[in-house]
Scaffold this motif. Sequence first.
Motif, PDB file in Angstrom:
ATOM      1  N   GLU A  62       0.673  -1.360   0.054  1.00 48.23           N
ATOM      2  CA  GLU A  62      -0.145  -0.054   0.272  1.00 48.23           C
ATOM      3  C   GLU A  62       0.752   1.299  -0.005  1.00 48.23           C
ATOM      4  OE1 GLU A  62      -3.513   0.034  -0.664  1.00 48.23           O
ATOM      5  OE2 GLU A  62      -3.632  -2.165  -0.136  1.00 48.23           O
ATOM      6  N   GLY A  63       1.865   1.276  -0.501  1.00 45.93           N
ATOM      7  CA  GLY A  63       3.176   2.560  -0.996  1.00 45.93           C
ATOM      8  C   GLY A  63       3.473   2.657   0.799  1.00 45.93           C
ATOM      9  N   VAL A  64       3.853   1.854   1.152  1.00 42.29           N
ATOM     10  CA  VAL A  64       4.395   1.693   2.295  1.00 42.29           C
ATOM     11  C   VAL A  64       6.165   0.882   2.783  1.00 42.29           C
ATOM     12  CG1 VAL A  64       4.545   1.942   4.840  1.00 42.29           C
ATOM     13  CG2 VAL A  64       2.921   2.375   4.260  1.00 42.29           C
ATOM     14  N   PRO A  65       7.107   2.106   3.060  1.00 43.97           N
ATOM     15  CA  PRO A  65       8.443   1.084   2.667  1.00 43.97           C
ATOM     16  C   PRO A  65       8.994   1.083   4.353  1.00 43.97           C
ATOM     17  CG  PRO A  65       8.518   3.935   3.118  1.00 43.97           C
ATOM     18  CD  PRO A  65       6.962   3.529   2.893  1.00 43.97           C
ATOM     19  N   GLY A  66       9.309  -0.350   3.759  1.00 38.59           N
ATOM     20  CA  GLY A  66       9.415  -1.383   5.034  1.00 38.59           C
ATOM     21  C   GLY A  66      10.814  -1.483   5.837  1.00 38.59           C
ATOM     22  N   ASP A  67      10.857  -2.940   6.203  1.00 38.32           N
ATOM     23  CA  ASP A  67      12.001  -3.075   6.811  1.00 38.32           C
ATOM     24  C   ASP A  67      13.136  -3.216   5.254  1.00 38.32           C
ATOM     25  OD1 ASP A  67      11.491  -3.352   9.109  1.00 38.32           O
ATOM     26  OD2 ASP A  67      11.372  -5.673   9.512  1.00 38.32           O
ATOM     27  N   TRP A  68      12.689  -4.320   4.322  1.00 36.65           N
ATOM     28  CA  TRP A  68      13.568  -3.959   3.232  1.00 36.65           C
ATOM     29  C   TRP A  68      14.314  -2.889   2.553  1.00 36.65           C
ATOM     30  CZ3 TRP A  68      15.549  -7.647   0.128  1.00 36.65           C
ATOM     31  CH2 TRP A  68      16.698  -7.626  -0.569  1.00 36.65           C
ATOM     32  N   HIS A  69      13.135  -1.551   2.552  1.00 35.01           N
ATOM     33  CA  HIS A  69      13.565  -0.541   2.144  1.00 35.01           C
ATOM     34  C   HIS A  69      15.217   0.050   2.719  1.00 35.01           C
ATOM     35  CE1 HIS A  69      10.045  -1.295   0.132  1.00 35.01           C
ATOM     36  NE2 HIS A  69      10.812  -0.626  -0.327  1.00 35.01           N
ATOM     37  N   LEU A  70      14.632  -0.118   4.446  1.00 34.77           N
ATOM     38  CA  LEU A  70      15.457   0.278   5.260  1.00 34.77           C
ATOM     39  C   LEU A  70      16.769  -0.482   5.021  1.00 34.77           C
ATOM     40  CD1 LEU A  70      14.701   1.171   9.047  1.00 34.77           C
ATOM     41  CD2 LEU A  70      16.706  -0.437   8.636  1.00 34.77           C
ATOM     42  N   VAL A  71      17.140  -1.440   5.293  1.00 38.32           N
ATOM     43  CA  VAL A  71      18.302  -2.548   4.829  1.00 38.32           C
ATOM     44  C   VAL A  71      18.618  -1.721   4.022  1.00 38.32           C
ATOM     45  CG1 VAL A  71      19.392  -4.141   5.154  1.00 38.32           C
ATOM     46  CG2 VAL A  71      17.549  -3.977   6.393  1.00 38.32           C
ATOM     47  N   HIS A  72      17.985  -1.973   2.153  1.00 34.66           N
ATOM     48  CA  HIS A  72      18.517  -2.084   1.333  1.00 34.66           C
ATOM     49  C   HIS A  72      19.381  -0.214   1.449  1.00 34.66           C
ATOM     50  CE1 HIS A  72      18.786  -1.275  -3.326  1.00 34.66           C
ATOM     51  NE2 HIS A  72      17.899   0.239  -2.796  1.00 34.66           N
ATOM     52  N   LEU A  73      18.755   0.688   1.832  1.00 32.72           N
ATOM     53  CA  LEU A  73      19.232   2.006   1.233  1.00 32.72           C
ATOM     54  C   LEU A  73      20.071   1.934   3.259  1.00 32.72           C
ATOM     55  CD1 LEU A  73      16.464   3.907   0.568  1.00 32.72           C
ATOM     56  CD2 LEU A  73      18.014   3.643  -0.635  1.00 32.72           C
ATOM     57  N   ARG A  96       1.970   5.184  -9.468  1.00 34.09           N
ATOM     58  CA  ARG A  96       2.652   3.566  -9.034  1.00 34.09           C
ATOM     59  C   ARG A  96       3.408   3.141 -10.365  1.00 34.09           C
ATOM     60  NH1 ARG A  96      -0.611   0.356  -4.489  1.00 34.09           N
ATOM     61  NH2 ARG A  96      -2.306   1.830  -6.283  1.00 34.09           N
ATOM     62  N   ILE A  97       4.069   2.260 -10.265  1.00 33.21           N
ATOM     63  CA  ILE A  97       4.456   1.737 -11.755  1.00 33.21           C
ATOM     64  C   ILE A  97       3.984   0.674 -11.522  1.00 33.21           C
ATOM     65  CG2 ILE A  97       6.422   1.027 -13.366  1.00 33.21           C
ATOM     66  CD1 ILE A  97       8.471   2.748 -11.680  1.00 33.21           C
ATOM     67  N   THR A  98       3.602   0.049 -10.178  1.00 36.94           N
ATOM     68  CA  THR A  98       3.054  -1.545  -9.766  1.00 36.94           C
ATOM     69  C   THR A  98       2.800  -1.278  -8.686  1.00 36.94           C
ATOM     70  OG1 THR A  98       4.949  -2.374  -8.534  1.00 36.94           O
ATOM     71  CG2 THR A  98       5.122  -2.498 -10.264  1.00 36.94           C
ATOM     72  N   PRO A  99       1.664  -2.442  -8.381  1.00 36.64           N
ATOM     73  CA  PRO A  99       0.659  -1.733  -6.831  1.00 36.64           C
ATOM     74  C   PRO A  99       2.047  -1.988  -5.529  1.00 36.64           C
ATOM     75  CG  PRO A  99      -0.229  -3.216  -8.101  1.00 36.64           C
ATOM     76  CD  PRO A  99       1.051  -3.589  -9.142  1.00 36.64           C
ATOM     77  N   GLN A 100       3.305  -2.611  -6.004  1.00 35.53           N
ATOM     78  CA  GLN A 100       4.169  -3.229  -4.892  1.00 35.53           C
ATOM     79  C   GLN A 100       5.145  -1.414  -4.823  1.00 35.53           C
ATOM     80  OE1 GLN A 100       3.644  -4.719  -6.732  1.00 35.53           O
ATOM     81  NE2 GLN A 100       2.064  -6.664  -6.110  1.00 35.53           N
ATOM     82  N   ASP A 101       5.034  -0.504  -5.742  1.00 38.69           N
ATOM     83  CA  ASP A 101       5.595   0.805  -5.155  1.00 38.69           C
ATOM     84  C   ASP A 101       5.456   1.473  -4.282  1.00 38.69           C
ATOM     85  OD1 ASP A 101       6.366  -0.153  -8.243  1.00 38.69           O
ATOM     86  OD2 ASP A 101       6.520   2.400  -9.098  1.00 38.69           O
ATOM     87  N   THR A 102       6.330   2.307  -3.722  1.00 38.20           N
ATOM     88  CA  THR A 102       6.681   3.089  -2.680  1.00 38.20           C
ATOM     89  C   THR A 102       5.757   4.669  -3.142  1.00 38.20           C
ATOM     90  OG1 THR A 102       8.508   3.889  -2.625  1.00 38.20           O
ATOM     91  CG2 THR A 102       8.345   2.652  -0.991  1.00 38.20           C
ATOM     92  N   GLY A 103       4.904   4.831  -1.989  1.00 37.74           N
ATOM     93  CA  GLY A 103       4.091   5.817  -2.112  1.00 37.74           C
ATOM     94  C   GLY A 103       4.054   7.709  -1.016  1.00 37.74           C
ATOM     95  N   LEU A 104       4.087   8.076  -1.620  1.00 38.11           N
ATOM     96  CA  LEU A 104       4.061   9.549  -0.738  1.00 38.11           C
ATOM     97  C   LEU A 104       3.489  10.723  -0.752  1.00 38.11           C
ATOM     98  CD1 LEU A 104       5.864  10.620   1.739  1.00 38.11           C
ATOM     99  CD2 LEU A 104       7.612  11.497   0.399  1.00 38.11           C
ATOM    100  N   TRP A 105       1.846   9.971  -0.738  1.00 41.22           N
ATOM    101  CA  TRP A 105       0.321  10.461  -0.140  1.00 41.22           C
ATOM    102  C   TRP A 105       0.286  10.388   0.889  1.00 41.22           C
ATOM    103  CZ3 TRP A 105       1.131   6.331  -3.222  1.00 41.22           C
ATOM    104  CH2 TRP A 105       0.124   5.334  -3.193  1.00 41.22           C
ATOM    105  N   SER A 106       0.504   9.504   2.280  1.00 41.78           N
ATOM    106  CA  SER A 106      -0.089   9.364   2.662  1.00 41.78           C
ATOM    107  C   SER A 106       0.486   9.813   4.410  1.00 41.78           C
ATOM    108  CB  SER A 106      -0.885   7.861   3.501  1.00 41.78           C
ATOM    109  OG  SER A 106      -0.114   7.392   3.374  1.00 41.78           O
ATOM    110  N   ASP A 107       0.048   9.746   5.573  1.00 40.68           N
ATOM    111  CA  ASP A 107       0.648  10.034   7.078  1.00 40.68           C
ATOM    112  C   ASP A 107       1.953   8.394   6.966  1.00 40.68           C
ATOM    113  OD1 ASP A 107       0.009  12.417   7.072  1.00 40.68           O
ATOM    114  OD2 ASP A 107      -2.265  11.335   8.973  1.00 40.68           O
ATOM    115  N   GLU A 108       1.089   7.708   6.502  1.00 42.18           N
ATOM    116  CA  GLU A 108       1.451   6.398   7.804  1.00 42.18           C
ATOM    117  C   GLU A 108       2.673   6.245   6.426  1.00 42.18           C
ATOM    118  OE1 GLU A 108       0.937   1.302   7.596  1.00 42.18           O
ATOM    119  OE2 GLU A 108      -0.986   2.553   6.469  1.00 42.18           O
ATOM    120  N   GLN A 109       2.732   6.351   5.048  1.00 42.31           N
ATOM    121  CA  GLN A 109       4.061   6.372   4.055  1.00 42.31           C
ATOM    122  C   GLN A 109       5.132   7.620   4.558  1.00 42.31           C
ATOM    123  OE1 GLN A 109       2.181   7.276   0.675  1.00 42.31           O
ATOM    124  NE2 GLN A 109       1.245   5.399   0.389  1.00 42.31           N
TER     125      GLN A 109
END
Length: 390
Positions: A62-73, A96-109
């Motif tokens: 749902e556009g929210v980055p998770g642990d994968w993104h944290l470790v990757h960066l 989004r390019i895919t349903p699994q892309d990150t986003g920045l339109w919500s507070d959670e993101q």
Amino acid sequence: MSTSTSTTTTTDANAAAAGAPLGSATADGSTVPALFRPLALRGLTVRNRVWLAPMCQYSAVEGVPGDWHLVHLAARAHGGFGLLLTEATAVVPEGRITPQDTGLWSDEQEHAWARVVDVVHAAGAPVAVQLAHAGRKASTYRPWDTRRGTVPPEDGGWPTVAPSAVAFEGYAEPTAMTTEQVQDVVRAFADAAARADRAGFDAVEVHAAHGYLLHQFLSPLSNHRADAYGGTPENRARLLREVVAAVRAAWPEDKPVLVRVSATDWVEGGLTPDDVAAALVSLDGVDLVDVSSGGLVPATIPVGTGYQVPLARHVGEVTGLPVSAVGLLTDATEAEAVLVAGDADAVMVGRAALRDPMWPLRAAHELGVPVAPDGPAPWPAQYLRGTFAG
């Protein structure tokens, strides 16, 4: 091409201290290679000129980055990259390019990105968010999925939009955007930039490359509109101008704004480097241009080591703006040569960084940069026993 303007300055403090020409290096570290000289953009000083290119991970929920993104960066921040750029981060769900892309339109993101930013900062590196809208190339399957093309609504996809109802080859036909929808996109970019600032990002990059929405508006191959956003080159660049202006207005004055462009479509009748440079000259508040190419339509591209470097040099010379070069720059000496020749002010490393999170530290060793506390090769203390010097 390093130049000084009213909005952008580049610095070379280490070179001045050493009294050496840009890019000269010796094994004893008496001078520092160009790759490891700092670069300043507005109020941000980047520790070196080896930057992590934005690379989609297709791993968000749902556009929210998770642990994968944290470790990757975080791994690449510890690996010595100067500036890290996130993957294409959508400003609206349908961007989004895919349903699994990150986003920045919500507070959670926003809150999830703040967690990632904090970890990258703790590793000693600044981080930029790449803001994007995929347009007609949205709602697609991930590259490793056995399926191809547009994801249907029953599988989590959505209808796509574009400047004109012209499909990308193999994808569903998009709906041509109304003027109101175009203006909504401008506001969405500005809102995402404000969220990015609250999340702590150090820079923002507007994605206008690789056949995504802003590129679609720029190119006559995909933009067949007859209104204020189509027809002439000036009109086709209008959306990019409005987006950059809105992002700049929503973004702190002391933080840089970058723009990624495709400098050519690689096909007859498409965008040329001069077309793209002319569009960039019309923008206000841009601090660096991230020069790539292609992605709008299928094309025969002369892929090879440094194949996009001449494009970066041309854009820099015409616009007078600092530029970065990207594209199969996998060897330290090749990357160093790009900067020494004045072809670019920084280099982006993409696929090589996926293979080797410590690419910059390996490059520093190969260029004779010594391992030293607070030196230009930023080895984490925890990893000093594993330096390439043995």
